[in-house]
Each structure stands twice: as C-alpha cells, then as structure tokens.
Design a protein around this motif. Structure first.
Motif, mmCIF file in Angstrom:
data_model
loop_
_atom_site.group_PDB
_atom_site.id
_atom_site.type_symbol
_atom_site.label_atom_id
_atom_site.label_comp_id
_atom_site.label_asym_id
_atom_site.label_seq_id
_atom_site.Cartn_x
_atom_site.Cartn_y
_atom_site.Cartn_z
ATOM 1 N N THR A 69 0.807 -1.317 -0.048
ATOM 2 C CA THR A 69 0.011 -0.089 -0.013
ATOM 3 C C THR A 69 0.949 1.083 -0.084
ATOM 4 O O THR A 69 1.869 1.345 0.615
ATOM 5 C CB THR A 69 -0.900 -0.105 1.288
ATOM 6 N N LEU A 70 0.334 2.149 -0.467
ATOM 7 C CA LEU A 70 0.980 3.543 -0.552
ATOM 8 C C LEU A 70 0.414 4.533 0.312
ATOM 9 O O LEU A 70 0.908 5.344 0.636
ATOM 10 C CB LEU A 70 0.702 4.418 -2.062
ATOM 11 N N VAL A 71 -0.507 4.206 1.070
ATOM 12 C CA VAL A 71 -1.144 4.850 2.116
ATOM 13 C C VAL A 71 -1.023 3.853 3.309
ATOM 14 O O VAL A 71 -1.585 2.627 3.256
ATOM 15 C CB VAL A 71 -2.932 5.319 1.944
ATOM 16 N N SER A 72 -0.640 4.176 4.567
ATOM 17 C CA SER A 72 -0.599 3.153 5.702
ATOM 18 C C SER A 72 -2.068 2.684 5.891
ATOM 19 O O SER A 72 -3.114 3.512 6.357
ATOM 20 C CB SER A 72 0.051 3.971 6.782
ATOM 21 N N LEU A 73 -2.173 1.493 6.119
ATOM 22 C CA LEU A 73 -3.255 0.936 6.797
ATOM 23 C C LEU A 73 -3.197 0.620 8.125
ATOM 24 O O LEU A 73 -4.109 0.146 9.031
ATOM 25 C CB LEU A 73 -3.457 -0.617 5.959
ATOM 26 N N GLY A 74 -2.149 1.411 8.917
ATOM 27 C CA GLY A 74 -2.001 0.960 10.327
ATOM 28 C C GLY A 74 -1.433 -0.289 10.672
ATOM 29 O O GLY A 74 -0.343 -0.953 10.165
ATOM 30 N N ASN A 75 -1.606 -0.925 11.921
ATOM 31 C CA ASN A 75 -1.215 -2.218 12.305
ATOM 32 C C ASN A 75 -2.170 -3.386 12.148
ATOM 33 O O ASN A 75 -3.363 -3.127 12.159
ATOM 34 C CB ASN A 75 -0.537 -2.059 13.805
ATOM 35 N N LEU A 76 -1.515 -4.574 12.028
ATOM 36 C CA LEU A 76 -2.420 -5.856 11.918
ATOM 37 C C LEU A 76 -2.878 -5.985 13.187
ATOM 38 O O LEU A 76 -2.236 -6.258 14.318
ATOM 39 C CB LEU A 76 -1.646 -6.720 11.298
ATOM 40 N N GLU A 77 -4.185 -5.989 13.420
ATOM 41 C CA GLU A 77 -4.846 -6.402 14.848
ATOM 42 C C GLU A 77 -5.817 -7.508 14.694
ATOM 43 O O GLU A 77 -6.712 -7.316 13.814
ATOM 44 C CB GLU A 77 -5.677 -4.938 15.226
ATOM 45 N N PRO A 78 -5.339 -8.659 15.342
ATOM 46 C CA PRO A 78 -6.542 -9.861 15.651
ATOM 47 C C PRO A 78 -7.679 -9.193 16.163
ATOM 48 O O PRO A 78 -7.452 -8.564 17.420
ATOM 49 C CB PRO A 78 -5.778 -10.736 16.336
ATOM 50 N N ILE A 79 -8.649 -9.577 15.845
ATOM 51 C CA ILE A 79 -10.048 -8.845 16.326
ATOM 52 C C ILE A 79 -10.955 -10.221 16.545
ATOM 53 O O ILE A 79 -10.792 -11.270 15.437
ATOM 54 C CB ILE A 79 -11.004 -8.030 15.711
ATOM 55 N N THR A 80 -11.791 -10.653 17.610
ATOM 56 C CA THR A 80 -12.641 -11.582 17.713
ATOM 57 C C THR A 80 -14.228 -10.991 18.051
ATOM 58 O O THR A 80 -14.119 -9.914 18.761
ATOM 59 C CB THR A 80 -12.545 -12.810 18.789
ATOM 60 N N ARG A 81 -15.296 -11.542 17.699
ATOM 61 C CA ARG A 81 -16.604 -11.087 18.110
ATOM 62 C C ARG A 81 -17.286 -12.693 18.046
ATOM 63 O O ARG A 81 -17.380 -12.850 16.919
ATOM 64 C CB ARG A 81 -17.356 -10.209 17.360
ATOM 65 N N GLY A 82 -17.646 -13.144 19.249
ATOM 66 C CA GLY A 82 -18.257 -14.498 19.309
ATOM 67 C C GLY A 82 -17.322 -15.504 18.623
ATOM 68 O O GLY A 82 -16.249 -15.581 19.030
ATOM 69 N N ASN A 83 -17.850 -16.218 17.563
ATOM 70 C CA ASN A 83 -17.078 -17.204 16.926
ATOM 71 C C ASN A 83 -16.565 -16.736 15.618
ATOM 72 O O ASN A 83 -15.935 -17.415 15.002
ATOM 73 C CB ASN A 83 -17.922 -18.322 16.805
ATOM 74 N N LEU A 84 -16.423 -15.583 15.295
ATOM 75 C CA LEU A 84 -15.618 -14.877 14.352
ATOM 76 C C LEU A 84 -14.168 -14.314 14.754
ATOM 77 O O LEU A 84 -14.087 -13.870 15.834
ATOM 78 C CB LEU A 84 -16.616 -13.621 13.695
ATOM 79 N N ASN A 85 -13.204 -14.740 13.720
ATOM 80 C CA ASN A 85 -12.220 -14.007 13.983
ATOM 81 C C ASN A 85 -11.564 -13.431 12.695
ATOM 82 O O ASN A 85 -11.749 -14.211 11.537
ATOM 83 C CB ASN A 85 -11.287 -15.354 14.258
ATOM 84 N N TRP A 86 -10.888 -12.182 12.976
ATOM 85 C CA TRP A 86 -10.284 -11.671 11.694
ATOM 86 C C TRP A 86 -9.282 -10.981 12.093
ATOM 87 O O TRP A 86 -8.937 -10.622 13.130
ATOM 88 C CB TRP A 86 -11.354 -10.915 11.137
ATOM 89 N N ASP A 87 -8.359 -10.559 11.034
ATOM 90 C CA ASP A 87 -7.226 -9.552 11.300
ATOM 91 C C ASP A 87 -7.503 -8.246 10.373
ATOM 92 O O ASP A 87 -8.491 -8.411 9.562
ATOM 93 C CB ASP A 87 -6.176 -9.883 10.484
ATOM 94 N N PHE A 88 -7.226 -7.108 11.006
ATOM 95 C CA PHE A 88 -7.707 -6.001 10.465
ATOM 96 C C PHE A 88 -6.761 -4.888 10.640
ATOM 97 O O PHE A 88 -5.850 -4.878 11.667
ATOM 98 C CB PHE A 88 -8.957 -5.291 11.577
ATOM 99 N N GLY A 89 -6.679 -3.981 9.550
ATOM 100 C CA GLY A 89 -5.458 -2.935 9.481
ATOM 101 C C GLY A 89 -6.182 -1.932 10.141
ATOM 102 O O GLY A 89 -7.196 -1.377 9.805
#
Length: 221
Positions: A106-126
């Motif tokens: 990316t040419l624009v910073s997406l920030g830091n990779l953050e692991p997130i959970t909600r209930g039985n859902l799991n994802w990584d988020f910039g």
C-alpha cells in the motif's frame, strides 16, 4: 492478492439512533450484531450482497473503554460531532486473502495488523494506531477473515442490495494510484472535485423503497 469490497460502515452516536436513521431511509430494521470487546463498540448488521454487508456501529456505553482509540474515528471529536448531528457513512472496508502482503504494497498506511474476535468470528484488521479514518474515510480499511464462509452469508437479507460506490475527491489521480496499489481501483468510481474541496463517499442501493444513495456528507435520498 484478491481484493473485494467487504462492508460499508455507518457511524452513529448510539445504535438506536443508527437503526432509526436506516429505518427512515431504507424502510428496514437492521438486526443486532454483537459486541467488540477489544474496541469498545457494538453493531447492527445486514447483508447487502453475496459477500458484502452494511454495518451500523457505535460506542458501547455498557462496557469499559478500550486502552486505545476506537476504530472508525469514533473517539475523534470531529467525527463524534458529525454523527451526533446525524448518522452517516463513515468508511468502507475491503477484504483480502493476504492482509500482510497488502500492507506491504500500500501507498497509504493501513496501520497495524490487529487480531479481532466477536463471538465465533475471527479476523485480522488493518488499524491506525490513533483509530483514525484513513484518508478521511476515502481510502478503505482492510480485513482478512479467518472463516470458511464470508460472514455476510449468515446475515439477514432484507432485500436491500449494494449497487456501487462513488468517491468524490479533489485529487483523483492520487487516490486512483493509491487504490491501484492494493487492487481496489476497479471496485469504485472516482469523480473529480475542484482542488481543496472536501471529499465524500456516495454508496448506491436498491431497496424496497426504491433507489437510495448514502453519502458520507449527508443523508440518504
């Protein structure tokens, strides 16, 4: 690296305010989603396509404030003032099958990779460290789901379908180059504005009440 629009985010001062707003504009009641303990927020969710959804998000007053700024600019005084006046489209999110690679390209910073959970859902988020909207919300956040199927497939379908996303920007060439670097330029239409004008998003929907446009700078119509 495959990039798709994942969801659109409506920010509201409270979930009830956001639900009332969408009901008035779209004629539907978006069901409750859940709580993001790590971010101090909660949401309502609605399917708006095969693998895309609409989210209403707000600060959750019933849980402790996080030890970091909340996402989507929800701790930013300017954003808070705007959504107190009226809920509005704050941001868009793309998904990818390789978030680490996207963050490197990316040419624009997406920030830091953050692991997130909600209930039985799991994802990584910039996520930017200050929780801010990326490029005032014109550049997308990025997500990588760790699920067998996209979560939208399990969400309620209220016969509202996403049609297109337009971005109005005073520097369209810059935005186009930045989106191209993450494979997202084809997902939107970029429209030029005069220099120094305030950029905004415009998402088009087909709804039971007819065609509607949700703008980051104003109401649905």
């Amino acid at each position: 690296m495959l990039t798709k629009i994942d969801h659109l985010v409506i920010g509201a001062e409270s979930l009830s305010q956001g639900v009332d707003y969408v009901r008035a504009c779209l004629g539907v009641d978006i069901p409750y989603g859940g709580v993001h303990e790590k971010m101090g927020t909660h949401n309502h969710l609605m399917k708006i396509g095969k693998e895309i959804f609409l989210e209403i998000i707000a600060v959750n007053p019933e849980i402790a404030s996080p030890d970091r700024p909340r996402w989507f600019g929800l701790d930013d005084p300017f954003v808070r003032q705007r959504i107190a006046q009226q809920p509005r489209l704050l941001a868009w999110v793309v998904n990818t099958d390789n978030l680490k690679t996207m963050m490197q390209q990316t040419l624009v910073s997406l920030g830091n990779l953050e692991p997130i959970t909600r209930g039985n859902l799991n994802w990584d988020f910039g996520l930017p460290g200050d929780g801010s909207l990326i490029a005032a919300g014109m550049f997308p956040y990025a997500i990588q789901w760790h699920t067998d199927r996209h979560p939208a497939t399990e969400m309620t379908d209220l016969n509202c379908s996403f049609q297109s996303l337009d971005i109005y920007h005073p520097y369209p060439e810059w935005l186009g180059s930045a989106l191209t670097a993450i494979g997202a330029q084809r997902l939107v239409t970029i429209n030029p504005l005069p220099p120094n004008s305030a950029p905004y998003l415009a998402a088009s929907f087909k709804t039971p009440a007819g065609g509607k446009i949700l703008k980051s700078c104003g109401a649905l119509r």
